[in-house]
Design a protein around this motif. Structure first.
Motif, PDB file in Angstrom:
ATOM      1  N   LEU A 181      12.097 -43.597  33.495  1.00  0.00           N
ATOM      2  CA  LEU A 181      10.998 -43.907  32.584  1.00  0.00           C
ATOM      3  C   LEU A 181      10.782 -45.297  32.879  1.00  0.00           C
ATOM      4  O   LEU A 181       9.448 -45.486  32.830  1.00  0.00           O
ATOM      5  CB  LEU A 181      11.412 -43.658  31.431  1.00  0.00           C
TER       6      LEU A 181
ATOM      7  N   ARG B  70      25.956 -48.834  27.124  1.00  0.00           N
ATOM      8  CA  ARG B  70      26.246 -47.319  28.312  1.00  0.00           C
ATOM      9  C   ARG B  70      25.772 -48.169  29.568  1.00  0.00           C
ATOM     10  O   ARG B  70      25.592 -47.284  30.334  1.00  0.00           O
ATOM     11  CB  ARG B  70      25.423 -46.463  27.815  1.00  0.00           C
TER      12      ARG B  70
ATOM     13  N   ALA C 116       6.839 -46.538  33.983  1.00  0.00           N
ATOM     14  CA  ALA C 116       6.119 -47.486  33.309  1.00  0.00           C
ATOM     15  C   ALA C 116       5.708 -48.818  33.962  1.00  0.00           C
ATOM     16  O   ALA C 116       4.573 -49.333  33.865  1.00  0.00           O
ATOM     17  CB  ALA C 116       6.834 -47.847  31.961  1.00  0.00           C
TER      18      ALA C 116
ATOM     19  N   LEU D 124       9.686 -26.189  48.355  1.00  0.00           N
ATOM     20  CA  LEU D 124       9.617 -26.076  46.863  1.00  0.00           C
ATOM     21  C   LEU D 124       9.589 -24.542  46.369  1.00  0.00           C
ATOM     22  O   LEU D 124       9.963 -24.074  45.568  1.00  0.00           O
ATOM     23  CB  LEU D 124       8.553 -26.821  46.169  1.00  0.00           C
TER      24      LEU D 124
ATOM     25  N   PHE E  47       5.305 -47.676  26.084  1.00  0.00           N
ATOM     26  CA  PHE E  47       6.172 -46.766  27.013  1.00  0.00           C
ATOM     27  C   PHE E  47       7.360 -47.358  27.093  1.00  0.00           C
ATOM     28  O   PHE E  47       8.456 -46.761  27.095  1.00  0.00           O
ATOM     29  CB  PHE E  47       5.381 -46.570  28.297  1.00  0.00           C
ATOM     30  N   LEU E  48       7.476 -48.573  27.519  1.00  0.00           N
ATOM     31  CA  LEU E  48       8.712 -49.233  27.674  1.00  0.00           C
ATOM     32  C   LEU E  48       9.613 -49.240  26.480  1.00  0.00           C
ATOM     33  O   LEU E  48      10.786 -49.018  26.575  1.00  0.00           O
ATOM     34  CB  LEU E  48       8.563 -50.856  28.068  1.00  0.00           C
TER      35      LEU E  48
ATOM     36  N   ILE F 275      18.241 -41.767  33.167  1.00  0.00           N
ATOM     37  CA  ILE F 275      16.787 -41.333  32.780  1.00  0.00           C
ATOM     38  C   ILE F 275      16.101 -42.282  32.273  1.00  0.00           C
ATOM     39  O   ILE F 275      14.966 -42.541  32.608  1.00  0.00           O
ATOM     40  CB  ILE F 275      16.965 -40.296  31.454  1.00  0.00           C
ATOM     41  N   ARG F 276      16.517 -43.384  31.560  1.00  0.00           N
ATOM     42  CA  ARG F 276      15.894 -44.691  31.148  1.00  0.00           C
ATOM     43  C   ARG F 276      15.410 -45.347  32.431  1.00  0.00           C
ATOM     44  O   ARG F 276      14.327 -45.894  32.392  1.00  0.00           O
ATOM     45  CB  ARG F 276      16.638 -45.705  30.249  1.00  0.00           C
TER      46      ARG F 276
ATOM     47  N   LEU G 255      15.492 -53.808  31.795  1.00  0.00           N
ATOM     48  CA  LEU G 255      14.870 -53.004  30.663  1.00  0.00           C
ATOM     49  C   LEU G 255      15.557 -51.845  30.345  1.00  0.00           C
ATOM     50  O   LEU G 255      15.466 -51.340  29.325  1.00  0.00           O
ATOM     51  CB  LEU G 255      13.400 -52.905  30.937  1.00  0.00           C
TER      52      LEU G 255
ATOM     53  N   ARG H  64       9.845 -27.484  38.280  1.00  0.00           N
ATOM     54  CA  ARG H  64       9.149 -27.228  39.624  1.00  0.00           C
ATOM     55  C   ARG H  64       7.602 -27.643  39.390  1.00  0.00           C
ATOM     56  O   ARG H  64       6.889 -28.015  40.407  1.00  0.00           O
ATOM     57  CB  ARG H  64       9.384 -25.801  39.823  1.00  0.00           C
TER      58      ARG H  64
ATOM     59  N   LEU I  45       7.237 -36.485  29.974  1.00  0.00           N
ATOM     60  CA  LEU I  45       6.161 -37.632  30.807  1.00  0.00           C
ATOM     61  C   LEU I  45       5.314 -36.767  31.223  1.00  0.00           C
ATOM     62  O   LEU I  45       4.343 -37.418  31.921  1.00  0.00           O
ATOM     63  CB  LEU I  45       7.272 -38.042  31.882  1.00  0.00           C
TER      64      LEU I  45
ATOM     65  N   LEU J  96      13.982 -36.420  42.365  1.00  0.00           N
ATOM     66  CA  LEU J  96      12.489 -37.105  42.395  1.00  0.00           C
ATOM     67  C   LEU J  96      12.543 -38.602  42.564  1.00  0.00           C
ATOM     68  O   LEU J  96      11.672 -39.339  42.335  1.00  0.00           O
ATOM     69  CB  LEU J  96      11.944 -36.775  40.946  1.00  0.00           C
TER      70      LEU J  96
ATOM     71  N   ALA K  78      11.184 -45.717  26.267  1.00  0.00           N
ATOM     72  CA  ALA K  78      12.197 -45.524  27.059  1.00  0.00           C
ATOM     73  C   ALA K  78      13.426 -46.493  26.615  1.00  0.00           C
ATOM     74  O   ALA K  78      14.554 -45.889  26.937  1.00  0.00           O
ATOM     75  CB  ALA K  78      11.685 -46.233  28.628  1.00  0.00           C
ATOM     76  N   ARG K  79      13.141 -47.494  26.036  1.00  0.00           N
ATOM     77  CA  ARG K  79      14.469 -48.338  25.585  1.00  0.00           C
ATOM     78  C   ARG K  79      15.167 -47.408  24.435  1.00  0.00           C
ATOM     79  O   ARG K  79      16.278 -47.497  24.099  1.00  0.00           O
ATOM     80  CB  ARG K  79      13.970 -49.776  24.831  1.00  0.00           C
ATOM     81  N   ARG K  80      14.337 -46.521  23.679  1.00  0.00           N
ATOM     82  CA  ARG K  80      14.902 -45.870  22.506  1.00  0.00           C
ATOM     83  C   ARG K  80      15.516 -44.244  23.401  1.00  0.00           C
ATOM     84  O   ARG K  80      16.392 -43.938  22.403  1.00  0.00           O
ATOM     85  CB  ARG K  80      13.967 -45.391  21.507  1.00  0.00           C
ATOM     86  N   GLU K  81      15.057 -43.999  24.478  1.00  0.00           N
ATOM     87  CA  GLU K  81      15.405 -42.826  24.943  1.00  0.00           C
ATOM     88  C   GLU K  81      17.083 -42.679  25.100  1.00  0.00           C
ATOM     89  O   GLU K  81      17.640 -43.787  25.586  1.00  0.00           O
ATOM     90  CB  GLU K  81      14.877 -42.687  26.370  1.00  0.00           C
ATOM     91  N   ARG K  82      17.705 -41.896  24.477  1.00  0.00           N
ATOM     92  CA  ARG K  82      19.135 -41.618  24.533  1.00  0.00           C
ATOM     93  C   ARG K  82      19.450 -40.738  25.786  1.00  0.00           C
ATOM     94  O   ARG K  82      20.653 -40.422  26.040  1.00  0.00           O
ATOM     95  CB  ARG K  82      19.540 -41.051  23.323  1.00  0.00           C
ATOM     96  N   GLY K  83      18.329 -40.279  26.438  1.00  0.00           N
ATOM     97  CA  GLY K  83      18.524 -39.599  27.398  1.00  0.00           C
ATOM     98  C   GLY K  83      19.331 -37.999  27.507  1.00  0.00           C
ATOM     99  O   GLY K  83      20.136 -37.457  28.122  1.00  0.00           O
TER     100      GLY K  83
ATOM    101  N   MET L  62      21.045 -46.645  32.200  1.00  0.00           N
ATOM    102  CA  MET L  62      20.848 -45.050  32.013  1.00  0.00           C
ATOM    103  C   MET L  62      20.003 -44.608  32.876  1.00  0.00           C
ATOM    104  O   MET L  62      18.679 -45.105  33.188  1.00  0.00           O
ATOM    105  CB  MET L  62      20.951 -44.785  30.615  1.00  0.00           C
TER     106      MET L  62
ATOM    107  N   VAL M  65       7.596 -31.382  39.835  1.00  0.00           N
ATOM    108  CA  VAL M  65       7.483 -31.751  41.275  1.00  0.00           C
ATOM    109  C   VAL M  65       6.470 -31.307  41.972  1.00  0.00           C
ATOM    110  O   VAL M  65       5.798 -32.339  42.936  1.00  0.00           O
ATOM    111  CB  VAL M  65       9.010 -30.951  42.076  1.00  0.00           C
TER     112      VAL M  65
ATOM    113  N   TYR N  23      17.304 -35.069  27.170  1.00  0.00           N
ATOM    114  CA  TYR N  23      16.486 -34.055  27.942  1.00  0.00           C
ATOM    115  C   TYR N  23      16.731 -33.866  29.620  1.00  0.00           C
ATOM    116  O   TYR N  23      17.149 -35.007  30.060  1.00  0.00           O
ATOM    117  CB  TYR N  23      15.151 -33.918  27.649  1.00  0.00           C
TER     118      TYR N  23
ATOM    119  N   VAL O 263       1.650 -49.653  28.527  1.00  0.00           N
ATOM    120  CA  VAL O 263       3.169 -50.128  29.321  1.00  0.00           C
ATOM    121  C   VAL O 263       4.145 -50.584  28.379  1.00  0.00           C
ATOM    122  O   VAL O 263       5.249 -50.038  28.248  1.00  0.00           O
ATOM    123  CB  VAL O 263       3.119 -50.920  30.425  1.00  0.00           C
TER     124      VAL O 263
ATOM    125  N   THR P 239       9.056 -23.176  36.169  1.00  0.00           N
ATOM    126  CA  THR P 239      10.069 -24.093  35.293  1.00  0.00           C
ATOM    127  C   THR P 239       9.492 -25.463  35.310  1.00  0.00           C
ATOM    128  O   THR P 239       8.432 -25.844  36.177  1.00  0.00           O
ATOM    129  CB  THR P 239      11.500 -24.346  36.049  1.00  0.00           C
TER     130      THR P 239
ATOM    131  N   PHE Q 110      -2.115 -42.819  30.747  1.00  0.00           N
ATOM    132  CA  PHE Q 110      -1.338 -43.409  29.659  1.00  0.00           C
ATOM    133  C   PHE Q 110      -1.864 -42.947  28.449  1.00  0.00           C
ATOM    134  O   PHE Q 110      -0.970 -42.791  27.278  1.00  0.00           O
ATOM    135  CB  PHE Q 110      -1.402 -44.753  29.514  1.00  0.00           C
TER     136      PHE Q 110
END
Lengths: 331, 339
Positions: B159, B150, B163, B334, A320-321, B155-156, B144, A148, A87, B92, A324-329, B153, A151, A331, A317, A145, A258
Motif C-alpha cells: 500500500l 510487528r 502511494a 493469466l 492514503f499513507l 500488505i502495508r 512508513l 484476477r 485499492l 504482484l 496504510a499506516r492504520r491497515e492491519r492487513g 508488514m 492483475v 484482507y 498521498v 475473482t 486518487f
C-alpha cells in the motif's frame, strides 16, 4: 442510529460542498467580491466584466469539477465494492490507460481533431479497455475473482500506458500527451457541462439501487449468494456504471487518480460499509475534493495553473499513507 | 536426494541450457544490428581480434558496453522481482509496484531540471541521482510501513509503495511539465525504459552490484523458500525472519535501482520473469532465482535489439517493447491458470 449519523454527516457534507463551490467561484486570478458572485447568480448582467468571468469561465468550471469529482468517487466506491479490493479505482480497471492510449493515437494520426471529438474518442478508449479487462477476467476457468481482475487490469494498464509512451516518443509528441495526461479543468465550458452533467447525474441516480446488493457482495460472494443476490449480474451492472462514470470524467479532464481511491475510504470511515449510505456520501465528498483541488491548482501560482492531478496527489498521498499506516492487513 | 528432487534438478539444468542458448543467439544478433550494420562474420572476426579499426570501435566502444549493461540490468530486474515476490508472497510485487521506479524517475527529473544539459562528463553522475531517488523511495517505504510491534508488514508495504509511487510520479510530472521540449523528450525516453548507459564506465558502475548480490541472494534461496510457507512457519523452522527480510529487501532494492539507473524505467521484467521461471522450474528458489535472472536477461536484450533495429530512425525504448510483448503473454498465462 446509523441512519441518524448518516443524515448529520450528509447534511454537513452538502453544506461543505456548497461552501467550497462558492469559494471556488469567487477566488481566482481575478478576485471577485462575494456580493458580485451573488448578483451574478441571481441577477446576471452580461455587460459587467466580472459577471462575465464568473458566468463564462468559473461557473462551468466549478460545476464541472463537482460533477466529475462525484463521478470519480462513486466509480471508485462501486469498483471497490464489487471487486472487494480496497485499492480499486478507475486506474486499476484500465480506464485512464485506455483513454490515454486512444488520445495518443489521435494526436499521432489526426492532430487536428477538435476537443469534443477527442473527448468522445477517449471515452470509447476507456470503455474498450475496461470491457476487455472485465471479459478477460471472466473468461478464465474459475471465473471473475478480485485478484484476477486486479492483475488483468494492472497488466493491461501497463501495456496501454507503455504503448502510448511509445507512440508519443516515435511521433515526438511526448509533452503534448503529458499535458493531456496531467489533466485540468481549464478547458471546461458550458457546452461540455451541458452534456457531462446530465450523463453523470442520471448515472449517479441509478447507484443507490445497487447499494444493498453491493453491500452484500462486499461481505463475500458466498454470503451474497446466500442472501439471494445475483452476484454476477450486479457485478456487471456496477462495472458498467463505474466505467461510464469514470470514462466520461477522464475524457473531460484527463487522468486524475486518487479521487476514486481516497474518497470511498473517507466515506467508509464516516458512515461504515453500508453502500446505500456510503455511495451518496462518496459523491458529495468527491465533489468537494475536486472543487477544492481545482481551486488550489488555480491559486498556487496565478495566473499559471498547476496540473490538477498533482494537486489531488498532494492531498491524496498523505491521506492514503495514513490509511496504510492504520491497515492491519486483514484482507 | 529423492527422485522428485532429481527430476527438478534435471529440468532446471535443461531449462537453463535452452535459456543460455537463447541468450547467446540474442546477444550475437544484437551485436550485428544497429545504425551501423556489421555482418555476423565481421562480428566474429572483430571479437577474435581480427577486425578493422572501424569495426572494433563500433563493437568495443559502443555496442558491447550497451549490451553488457542490458544483460546485467535484465538479470538485476528479474532477480529483484523474484526476491520481492518471494518475500511478500505476492505475485504482484515488483520493483515498479513498490515505487522504486518512481523514486528513480524522480531523481532523474531533479537531475535534468538542475543541469538541463546532458552532454559530456556531467551525464555520468546521472545514475547517482536515479540511484539516490530509488533508495530514498525504499527508505521511505520501509519507514512508513514499519510497525513498532510487528515490523514491516507485507500488505502495508504494498500500500505504501503504491502511494509513494503516485506521490513521486506527481512531483515528477509537475517538474517535467516545466522542462523544455528537448530535455523533456530525453526524460520521457528514460521513463519509458530506454537503455541509457552505453560506456564501459557505466558497466563498471553496475557490475559490482550484480556480481555481489546475485550470488548472495541465490545462496539465501532456502530463506525465501521458508517465507513462501508463511511467516509463522518460517519462524517455526528457525529462520530469523525480520533480519533476513531486511537484508533481502535491501538486496532487491539495490539490484533494481542499480539496474534502473542504467537501463531506464523498464517495467514488467520484475513481474513477468519470476512468473515464467516458476512455470518452468517450479517454486523452489534455488532453481527459480537463477532462471528468473536468465529470463530477465533474454527479455531485455531481445527488447532492446528490437527497439533499436526495427523502429529506425526513432528507436523505441526497450521498456515499451517489453510491455508490448510481455503483457499479452502474461494475459494468456493469466487466462489459462486457475486462481
Amino acid at each position: 442510529m446509523k441512519g441518524k449519523v448518516f443524515s448529520i454527516v450528509f447534511v454537513l457534507a452538502v453544506i461543505g460542498l456548497l461552501l467550497s463551490m462558492f469559494l471556488a467561484v469567487s477566488y481566482g486570478a481575478k478576485e471577485i467580491t462575494l456580493t458580485t458572485v451573488w448578483s451574478t447568480v441571481f441577477a446576471y448582467d452580461p455587460a459587467v466584466t466580472s459577471h462575465q468571468i464568473i458566468h463564462e469561465l468559473r461557473l462551468p468550471r466549478v460545476i464541472g469539477a463537482a460533477v466529475i469529482g462525484a463521478a470519480f468517487a462513486v466509480a471508485g466506491a462501486l469498483m471497490q465494492g464489487v471487486t472487494r479490493n480496497p485499492l480499486a479505482d478507475a486506474g486499476i480497471l484500465g480506464v485512464n490507460a485506455g483513454a490515454t492510449f486512444v488520445v495518443a493515437l489521435s494526436f499521432a494520426f489526426f492532430p487536428q481533431l477538435p476537443y469534443s471529438a477527442l473527448m468522445l474518442l477517449s471515452f470509447v478508449g476507456a470503455v474498450m479497455s475496461a470491457s476487455f479487462i472485465f471479459l478477460l477476467g471472466s473468461a478464465a476457468p474459475g471465473g471473475l475473482t478480485p485478484l484476477r481482475l486486479t492483475v488483468a487490469g494492472a497488466v493491461v494498464a501497463a501495456l496501454l500506458h507503455s504503448l502510448s509512451t511509445g507512440i508519443a516518443i516515435y511521433f515526438e509528441l511526448s509533452q503534448d500527451l503529458a499535458f493531456w495526461y496531467a489533466g485540468g479543468l481549464g478547458g471546461i465550458k458550458w457546452s461540455h457541462v451541458q452534456w457531462l452533467a446530465p450523463i453523470i447525474l442520471l448515472t449517479l441516480l441509478w447507484t443507490p439501487l445497487l447499494g444493498r446488493s453491493i453491500s452484500a457482495i462486499a461481505l463475500g460472494h458466498d454470503v451474497a449468494s446466500n442472501l439471494g443476490v445475483q452476484t454476477k449480474r450486479i457485478q456487471v451492472i456496477a462495472m458498467v456504471v463505474a466505467v461510464v462514470l469514470a470514462g466520461v470524467s477522464v475524457s473531460a479532464v484527463g487522468s486524475i487518480g486518487f479521487v476514486g481511491l481516497v474518497v470511498p475510504h473517507m466515506a467508509r470511515k464516516l458512515v461504515g460499509v453500508d453502500y446505500r449510505l456510503m455511495v451518496p456520501l462518496s459523491a458529495v465528498l468527491g465533489a468537494i475534493l475536486l472543487v477544492l483541488a481545482d481551486l488550489g491548482a488555480r491559486m498556487v501560482n496565478p495566473p499559471k495553473e498547476l496540473a490538477i492531478s498533482v494537486m489531488v496527489a498532494l492531498v491524496g498521498v498523505p491521506f492514503f499513507l495514513y490509511l496504510a499506516r492504520r491497515e492491519r492487513g486483514d484482507y | 536426494m529423492n527422485q522428485q528432487e532429481a527430476a527438478r534438478q534435471k529440468r532446471a539444468v535443461l531449462v537453463s541450457f535452452w535459456l543460455i542458448l537463447t541468450c547467446v543467439a540474442a546477444i550475437l544478433y544484437s551485436l550485428h544490428t544497429g545504425s551501423i550494420r556489421l555482418s555476423p562474420y565481421q562480428v566474429l572476426m572483430t571479437l577474435l581480434g581480427y577486425g578493422s579499426a572501424d569495426d572494433s570501435l563500433v563493437l568495443f566502444a559502443y555496442r558491447l558496453p550497451r549490451i553488457v549493461i542490458t544483460m546485467l540490468a535484465g538479470v538485476g530486474l528479474g532477480i529483484s522481482g523474484a526476491i520481492l515476490q518471494g518475500l511478500y508472497r505476492n505475485s504482484l510485487a515488483d520493483p515498479g509496484v513498490l515505487g522504486l521506479h518512481a523514486g528513480a524517475a524522480f531523481g532523474l527529473v531533479i537531475f535534468v531540471s538542475f543541469f538541463r544539459s546532458l552532454e559530456g562528463m556531467i551525464s555520468l553522475i546521472l545514475p547517482l541521482f536515479t540511484f539516490a531517488g530509488a533508495v530514498l523511495a525504499a527508505i521511505l517505504i520501509v519507514l512508513l510501513a514499519y510497525d513498532r510491534h510487528r515490523g514491516v508488514m507485507p500488505i502495508r508495504l504494498i500500500l505504501v509503495g503504491i502511494a509513494l509511487a503516485a506521490g513521486f510520479s506527481a512531483v515528477t510530472l509537475f517538474l517535467s511539465l516545466r522542462l523544455d521540449e528537448g530535455t523533456y523528450a530525453f526524460a520521457a525516453r528514460w521513463l519509458a525504459g530506454n537503455v541509457w548507459g552505453r560506456e564501459w564506465a557505466n558497466v563498471l558502475a553496475l557490475l559490482p552490484w550484480i556480481l555481489l548480490l546475485v550470488p548472495y541472494v541465490i545462496s539465501e534461496a532456502k530463506v525465501l523458500d521458508a517465507f513462501l510457507l508463511g511467516e509463522e512457519v518460517a519462524i517455526g523452522i528457525g529462520t530469523p525472519v525480520r533480519r533476513q527480510r531486511y537484508v533481502l529487501l535491501f538486496a532487491a532494492v539495490a539490484l533494481a535501482s542499480a539496474s534502473v539507473s542504467m537501463a531506464g524505467g523498464v517495467g514488467f521484467i520484475g513481474l513477468a520473469a519470476p512468473h515464467l521461471a516458476r512455470r518452468l522450474v517450479g517454486p523452489l528458489h534455488r532453481y527459480m532465482l537463477p532462471i528468473s535472472g536468465l529470463i530477465g536477461l533474454v527479455i531485455l536484450v531481445v527488447a532492446d535489439t528490437i527497439g533499436r533495429s526495427i523502429f529506425q530512425p526513432n528507436a523505441i525504448p526497450a521498456g515499451v517493447v517489453v510491455a508490448a510483448v510481455g503483457a499479452p503473454y502474461f494475459l494468456y498465462v493469466l487466462a489459462k491458470t486457475k486462481s
